[in-house]
Design a protein around this motif. Sequence first.
Motif, PDB file in Angstrom:
ATOM      1  N   UNK A  96      -4.043   2.250 -10.636  1.00 46.44           N
ATOM      2  CA  UNK A  96      -3.635   3.212  -9.513  1.00 46.44           C
ATOM      3  C   UNK A  96      -4.394   2.736  -7.811  1.00 46.44           C
ATOM      4  N   UNK A  97      -5.647   2.452  -8.204  1.00 42.75           N
ATOM      5  CA  UNK A  97      -6.498   2.090  -6.889  1.00 42.75           C
ATOM      6  C   UNK A  97      -6.041   0.911  -6.353  1.00 42.75           C
ATOM      7  N   UNK A  98      -5.933   0.052  -7.399  1.00 45.03           N
ATOM      8  CA  UNK A  98      -5.488  -1.564  -6.886  1.00 45.03           C
ATOM      9  C   UNK A  98      -4.275  -1.607  -6.245  1.00 45.03           C
TER      10      UNK A  98
ATOM     11  N   UNK B 206      -5.369   9.384  -2.294  1.00 48.42           N
ATOM     12  CA  UNK B 206      -5.318   8.506  -3.447  1.00 48.42           C
ATOM     13  C   UNK B 206      -4.366   9.022  -4.488  1.00 48.42           C
ATOM     14  N   UNK B 207      -3.634   8.444  -5.354  1.00 51.71           N
ATOM     15  CA  UNK B 207      -2.982   8.792  -6.397  1.00 51.71           C
ATOM     16  C   UNK B 207      -3.739   9.721  -7.415  1.00 51.71           C
ATOM     17  N   UNK B 208      -3.244  10.989  -7.823  1.00 55.30           N
ATOM     18  CA  UNK B 208      -3.950  11.497  -8.844  1.00 55.30           C
ATOM     19  C   UNK B 208      -3.570  11.375 -10.112  1.00 55.30           C
TER      20      UNK B 208
ATOM     21  N   UNK C  39      -0.895  11.873 -11.907  1.00 56.10           N
ATOM     22  CA  UNK C  39       0.012  12.652 -12.699  1.00 56.10           C
ATOM     23  C   UNK C  39       1.553  12.269 -13.010  1.00 56.10           C
ATOM     24  N   UNK C  40       2.212  13.148 -13.408  1.00 56.54           N
ATOM     25  CA  UNK C  40       3.798  12.456 -13.935  1.00 56.54           C
ATOM     26  C   UNK C  40       4.343  11.712 -13.103  1.00 56.54           C
ATOM     27  N   UNK C  41       4.394  12.126 -11.604  1.00 56.71           N
ATOM     28  CA  UNK C  41       5.131  11.417 -10.612  1.00 56.71           C
ATOM     29  C   UNK C  41       4.525   9.936 -10.589  1.00 56.71           C
ATOM     30  N   UNK C  42       3.135   9.525 -10.495  1.00 58.84           N
ATOM     31  CA  UNK C  42       2.640   8.430 -10.687  1.00 58.84           C
ATOM     32  C   UNK C  42       3.007   7.749 -12.070  1.00 58.84           C
TER      33      UNK C  42
END
Length: 854
Positions: free
Chosen positions: A656-658, A669-671, A673-676
């Motif tokens: 997610x970070x990259x 920054x992305x947490x 969760x299910x959306x991601x």
Amino acid sequence: MLRSRAARLTLLSVAIVLVVALVATVVAAFVVVRRPLPQVEGTLRVPGLQAPVTVTRDARGIPTITADSAADLFRAQGYVAAQDRFFEMDYRRHVVAGRLSELVGENEDALDADKVIRTFGWHRIAQQELEILEPATREALEAYAAGVNAYLDGKAPSQIAVEYTVLGLQVQIEAPEPWDAVDSLAWLKAMAWDLRGNYDDELGRARAFASVRDVAKVDQLFPPYPQALNAPILAEQDLTTATPAIATQPAPDLDDSALQAAVARAQEALEAVPHLMGDGEGVGSNSWVIGGDLTESGKPLLANDPHLGISAPGIWTQVGLRCATVSDACPYDVSGFSFAGFPGVVIGHNADLAWGLTNLGADVTDFFLERVDSTGEATMRGTETAPITTRTEVIKVNGGDDVHLDVRETVHGPIVSDVLDVDAVGDAPVEDGAFGRDYVVALAWTALAPGRTADAVLAMDTARDADDIARVGRLFDVPSQNIVFATTDGHIGYQAPGRVPLRNRVSGDVPSDGTWPRPGWDPAYDWQGYVDPEEMPRVQDPAEGFLVAANQAVTPAGVGPFLTKDWDYGYRAQRIRDVIEAQVVAGEKVTAADVSALQGDERSPYADVLVPALLRLDIDDTFDDDGQELLRTWDHVASEDSAAAAYFAAVWSTLLELAFADDLPDGDSPNGGSRWLEVVRSLLDDPDSPWWDDRSTPGVVEGRDEVLTRAMVTARRELTQQLGRDAEDWRWGRLHVAAPEHPVLGGSSVPGLVRRLVNPEPIEVGGGSSIVDATAWDASAGYGVTAGPSMRMVVDLGDLDSSTWVTFTGSSGHPGSAHYTDQFGPWAAGETFPWPFSPAATAADAVDRLTLEP
């Protein structure tokens, strides 16, 4: 020799003095900690009671209260709640009234929270709410408050809670003020705030747009609910709703630095509010109900485990409330989970019906961007203006000077962008010279109008059938919840309640459905009323024979009233469905033990989606590929002792970070969760998507496979530092720890001795985000548990005494009590306790008996 002996004697004397002082300190500390513990046996006098009330407690300190009248029952409940958890109640009422500084003294975070909550006006709204409730509800609230005050009467703060003694070392602590019915009602506003729906996503879209400048690209970060993969709650419903008028005004221009600055200030202000029930990724719930045709007993089974922020003590109190003779005058015979500070039972069962709640997630908030005219006293409304109202709030600070706060409010709601930095409102260009230079952000929220949720709670406690639940649905204004229910005569069902806004459809690039901030200067974007309660989705005895409500979409797309677009993406709900369906297909009848086991299911949908893609890649280095080798034999179960689960979590957060950190604003920054999960699932089929490219590496364009490979290699090296070189020795639980903290005394600024007293010993756990055992973690901030099942219950409608339950920490709010953490270890291990209900069963289970006398 004599001098040496004298020296030794002197040292011995000093040592004896030190030991005596230490023992005295320990004894004093023991007395201070134990002094507030409640009397649970014998007899106590409670003024105002009409007749004696019996309070029995089981081995975990859980009370069952039996009274001859409803007034005595709620008076006794208030008394017992204050015995067990008054400091928690007092802390909560200070928070929800915007008076936290009055309790804890000069503290920047406390003052910021007070400013925002005073701007909302929760306590003022609760005062208005009290006037519109049913007389019986007001009587229950007042009787509860009288019971709390009977307990407080004549007690010094040190007799009530050890927290007052500790706080008294830094600030002046007076005897707590009397409890009031409005204090109970104001707590409902905090509950509604933490479960309010999509406000984070609404602001998140605006902030993402500030970086990517493309609505379509922002939409890729907020994909539609995957109905082809994950079923909604109600598969087939013939629902109708009024269609709002279609307006043709253009959508707002979000490409403006001043407007974006106003949005950023609104976000900063709202983040100052303490989340008493939790917030963000992981705050949701599981519930499901299975009809008798599918169960071993031939009667329904109902399960519920709300996922909320972890805290010490846990959010729920367990209680039984029983009228000695159930009648119209005293109709209560109910057991379950309540909130300290509020009468009745919020989730549980009575003799005829059981119910569970999960967050519906309806979109009940909208941010309105307002243009302020040159006078600063009005906002633009079409070709006219509308006045801004102002009131002054005085915030008292314990040991400090009062703070005066001017609260401004537009026709849409309070101006939240004012709260933390009134002077920082950005300049906006003026095209026609008619308006001033300010944008501000106002919050419209259904909970900022008086409602009847308190009526709904007590109506639920006496509900008997689907018609009663439908009535509850009409009363349950906020927060909007999914209600699943089952009856002892064999019915199961679902009801969606809540006050949900109707919105116009307005043409333009930016949707007008509440997913983006709305232009307050255009009346076409105003709310057009609320969904008719009769049109809210509901069903009884579905053909499928079971229902799962775990924060996913309620109905198929386009069916029924518009509730929101920002659902949980349904992976957790679908796993529950899959397990139930597999058992049904196999011809196996479902038992209560099966349901309890499913609550602890740890299979990861993230692994199901991502692991196949990871295993298709080659990692040349034999050291770097050790983690990937773990995945080849992994069963995708995120158990506490799994090495592969630890590695996969590190891969996920690194991926997610990259992929996204370079494109999103700082702090966004992305947490994880299910959306991601849904975002990444979609991108796996697009190996050359621009999202895969790292913009921080000029001249190099990364694709999917390069990012996935780099994530695996980076994760291997990260865990080598954290958990050791041998990948086989890694364990998910060493990273994924449940560590609840006391809301006032649990932080690092408090002396270690106090922290150890009030904070339970952390426990390593399995599970994770979007897993049925939903011990959520934030992929942008580490692996520690941020939210989890705040309780678990399974109700057997064939034999209520065979039901089971557990809460997060324990029944007591006193750190010195054995019941402060005695359920925490079993909770972490997935264990539950017997939940007796009948008079004979509760009497047999009782270990303490207290009589409250007039």
